[in-house]
Each structure stands twice: as C-alpha cells, then as structure tokens.
Scaffold this active site. Structure first.
Site, PDB file in Angstrom:
ATOM      1  N   LYS A  11       0.953  -1.092   0.188  1.00 42.12           N
ATOM      2  CA  LYS A  11      -0.081   0.033  -0.035  1.00 42.12           C
ATOM      3  C   LYS A  11       0.860   1.333   0.205  1.00 42.12           C
ATOM      4  O   LYS A  11       1.727   1.101   0.465  1.00 42.12           O
ATOM      5  CB  LYS A  11      -0.979   0.347   1.389  1.00 42.12           C
ATOM      6  CG  LYS A  11      -0.457  -0.221   2.594  1.00 42.12           C
ATOM      7  CD  LYS A  11       0.450   1.221   3.080  1.00 42.12           C
ATOM      8  CE  LYS A  11       0.651   1.385   4.785  1.00 42.12           C
ATOM      9  NZ  LYS A  11       1.809   2.213   4.762  1.00 42.12           N
ATOM     10  N   ASP A 137      -1.621  -1.854  10.764  1.00 43.62           N
ATOM     11  CA  ASP A 137      -1.800  -1.707   9.212  1.00 43.62           C
ATOM     12  C   ASP A 137      -2.395  -3.301   8.618  1.00 43.62           C
ATOM     13  O   ASP A 137      -3.081  -3.352   7.490  1.00 43.62           O
ATOM     14  CB  ASP A 137      -1.186  -1.613   8.200  1.00 43.62           C
ATOM     15  CG  ASP A 137       0.373  -0.235   8.110  1.00 43.62           C
ATOM     16  OD1 ASP A 137      -0.349   1.057   9.132  1.00 43.62           O
ATOM     17  OD2 ASP A 137       1.069  -0.435   7.757  1.00 43.62           O
TER      18      ASP A 137
HETATM   19  O1  C5P Z   1       1.811  -1.978  14.995  1.00 40.30           O
HETATM   20  P1  C5P Z   1       2.931  -2.010  14.486  1.00 40.30           P
HETATM   21  O2  C5P Z   1       3.121  -2.384  14.640  1.00 40.30           O
HETATM   22  O3  C5P Z   1       2.536  -1.844  12.562  1.00 40.30           O
HETATM   23  O4  C5P Z   1       4.037  -0.387  14.998  1.00 40.30           O
HETATM   24  C1  C5P Z   1       4.866  -0.348  14.654  1.00 40.30           C
HETATM   25  C2  C5P Z   1       5.022   0.488  16.247  1.00 40.30           C
HETATM   26  O5  C5P Z   1       5.004   1.830  15.584  1.00 40.30           O
HETATM   27  C3  C5P Z   1       4.448   0.724  17.473  1.00 40.30           C
HETATM   28  O6  C5P Z   1       4.928  -0.011  18.008  1.00 40.30           O
HETATM   29  C4  C5P Z   1       4.131   2.121  17.424  1.00 40.30           C
HETATM   30  O7  C5P Z   1       5.730   2.613  18.013  1.00 40.30           O
HETATM   31  C5  C5P Z   1       3.721   2.622  16.199  1.00 40.30           C
HETATM   32  N1  C5P Z   1       2.704   2.993  15.553  1.00 40.30           N
HETATM   33  C6  C5P Z   1       1.835   3.807  16.472  1.00 40.30           C
HETATM   34  N2  C5P Z   1       0.701   4.269  16.180  1.00 40.30           N
HETATM   35  C7  C5P Z   1       0.283   3.982  15.347  1.00 40.30           C
HETATM   36  C8  C5P Z   1       1.351   2.890  14.533  1.00 40.30           C
HETATM   37  C9  C5P Z   1       2.540   2.362  15.138  1.00 40.30           C
HETATM   38  O8  C5P Z   1       2.978   4.939  17.574  1.00 40.30           O
HETATM   39  N3  C5P Z   1      -0.775   4.223  14.432  1.00 40.30           N
END
Ligand code: C5P
Length: 287
Positions: A11, A137
């Site tokens: 994406k 995501d």
């Molecule tokens: O959820 P994901 O594994 O993609 O996120 C990785 C890191 O990115 C999370 O641990 C967080 O630190 C940060 N994040 C965030 N807010 C979001 C998505 C991700 O703070 N909406």
C-alpha cells in the site's frame, strides 16, 4: 495436505497526518491507504495430525523464524482456533516488498496468512481482533479493498474512491524502523512538522484527475520534514522526485517515497531518470 497460493499487495499512504498520541501509546492517524500492483507471493499449506509452523523465505531477505509477522499471524490463528496441537502450517513467502518500507509489506503478508488459514480450515474467527495484536496496518489488508480512509491507529477504515494512477517507488537506502520514526515525531512534534490540510479527507469520492492538475488528495506526510533533516537519502529522494512532479510523497514512515503519474509513459520516463540513483526503483500502478 491442503495448499493455497495468494498475493499480498503493498500500500501507499496518500498523505499522512498525525493527530496526537493516544493513551495506549499509539498515534492517532489520518491517511488514505491505496494498494498498488507490487505484491509479495505466499503459499500456505495445512496438515492435520502434526503440529508446528514452517516458514521458508525467498526474494528480499526476511527472517524465517518467530520474529517474522507471518509466523506470528499463523501462530495466533492456530492458537485462537484451538488447533495448534494437531495442525501444522507451512508457508513459503517470496518477498518483493522492501521492509521496513512504509509499504505495509509485513502487515499485508500477515493479513494474507490469516485470511488463507481461515479458508483452508473453514474456521471463522474474529480476524480483526487477532490483527489488532499483530500490527496497525493489518486491518486495512484484511478488508481486501483497494482504497480506504484510515483513522484511529490506522484500523478505523472507510472505503473511498480515487482516480487510478501510475507510480514510481524509490527506496532512499535508509533503514528507518517504524517505532523510531514515531519516536522522532514524539521528540519533535509541533516544532518541525508542518500542518496538513484536513478538509482534504472529508470527501469519500475524489473524482477525476485532470491533465495538468494536482492529484486530488494532498500528499503531505508529517514524517517527511523530520526524516529529511535526519536522513540524507530521504532528502535526496525528495529533492529528485519534486523535480519530476508535484504529485509525490513519502509512504508511511518511509524509507520508500513515490511519485504519481497519469500515464504509464510518464512513469516509465521517471523510472529511467531515477534508476541507478537509488538502491531500489520500481514502476507500478494503482489496483
Ligand atoms: O502496529 P505496528 O507494528 O505497525 O507499529 C509499530 C510501532 O509503530 C508501534 O509499536 C508504535 O511504536 C508505532 N505506531 C504508533 N502509532 C500507530 C502505528 C504505529 O505509534 N498508529
């Protein structure tokens, strides 16, 4: 043994606004997600009477063990379904999507595994709640829609209609783990970031993209000014893309940037211009 083959698309974030930090530590986002024709390929097999998870990776190197989101997704599914003791999952993953890239590759792979294990086992689970534990995501990829307006952590999604586009993706050569990019935003919020226009996201249908006009979604990304200051590769890629078109941006928290074009011919010319200047340059299009 039953096997299914599936494609997991990448994406782009067409604009990304960070509205603040939530009480759970995640950040409140506003962004438009759009899948493109770049994808990873997976085959997923299940076998009853044995147990365990086997993961084989090819293409762009990625971990073959428990630290791969694909593994975590398979484990989460088998456990939630109560079949982990007598069902083995074997997954082959061919990676074409760079990670970290800001292209949601790992999340798309994980969503593909959850959906495919659901089909193979015919066990209906609340995949959205499994996804919540695995990554922000993943809910978008579980929807299997081309474009959506995302809020919340990126998990509250409303379908939108966008004009199609051709694009060129450029990897800046920098390694920018997502948590690090958010930490950078936390440490600099308000000081360095530029305001993103919000009114842009209120529409559900963005109409046509007319010759000589900008793409109808504003492509500002609030990570970009911070990352440009810190990473020379990002700054260089931004500089090069901005010379080619006004329709360019950073996807997610990078390090992949994109330029959008109305025709395949323009995208082809742009790719030729950028090839050799960056470690990875790819031409693709909206789905
Ligand atoms: O959820 P994901 O594994 O993609 O996120 C990785 C890191 O990115 C999370 O641990 C967080 O630190 C940060 N994040 C965030 N807010 C979001 C998505 C991700 O703070 N909406």
């Amino acid at each position: 043994m039953q096997t299914l083959a599936v494609e997991a698309p990448a994406k782009l974030n067409l604009g990304l606004e960070i509205a603040g930090v939530r009480s759970d530590g995640f950040h409140e986002l506003r962004s438009i997600f759009s899948t493109v024709s770049l994808s990873d390929s997976l085959t997923v097999s299940i076998e009853y009477g044995v147990s365990g998870i086997n993961l084989r990776c090819s293409g762009i190197p990625s971990p073959e063990g428990k630290s791969n989101l694909v593994w975590m997704a398979a484990e989460a599914f088998l456990e939630a379904a109560g079949i982990s003791k007598n069902t083995a999952a074997t997954i082959s993953l061919h990676k074409n999507i760079p990670s970290p890239g800001g292209l949601g590759g790992g999340s798309s792979d994980a969503a593909a595994v959850l959906l495919t294990l659901g089909k193979l086992t015919t066990i209906k689970l609340d995949l959205a709640s499994l996804a919540e534990r695995l990554g922000s995501d993943i809910p978008f990829f579980l929807l299997q829609t081309e474009t959506a307006y995302a809020t919340g952590r990126g998990d509250i999604l409303k379908p939108v209609k966008l004009p199609g586009f051709h694009c060129v993706l450029v990897h800046s050569g920098d390694n920018i783990p997502t948590p690090f990019a958010y930490k950078l935003w936390d440490d600099n919020a308000g000081g360095l970031t530029e305001a993103c226009p919000r009114s842009n996201y209120t529409a559900r249908k963005f109409g046509a993209w007319h010759e000589g006009k900008p793409f109808p979604v504003k492509l500002d990304n609030q990570f970009l000014p911070l990352l440009r200051r810190r990473y020379r590769g990002i700054d260089h890629a931004a500089e090069e893309l901005s010379r080619l078109t006004v329709n360019w941006g950073l996807s997610g928290s990078g390090p992949v940037l994109y330029a959008l074009f109305r025709s395949g011919e323009e995208a082809k010319n742009a790719k030729e211009h950028l090839a050799g200047k960056f470690p990875w340059v790819l031409r693709c299009q909206s789905r």
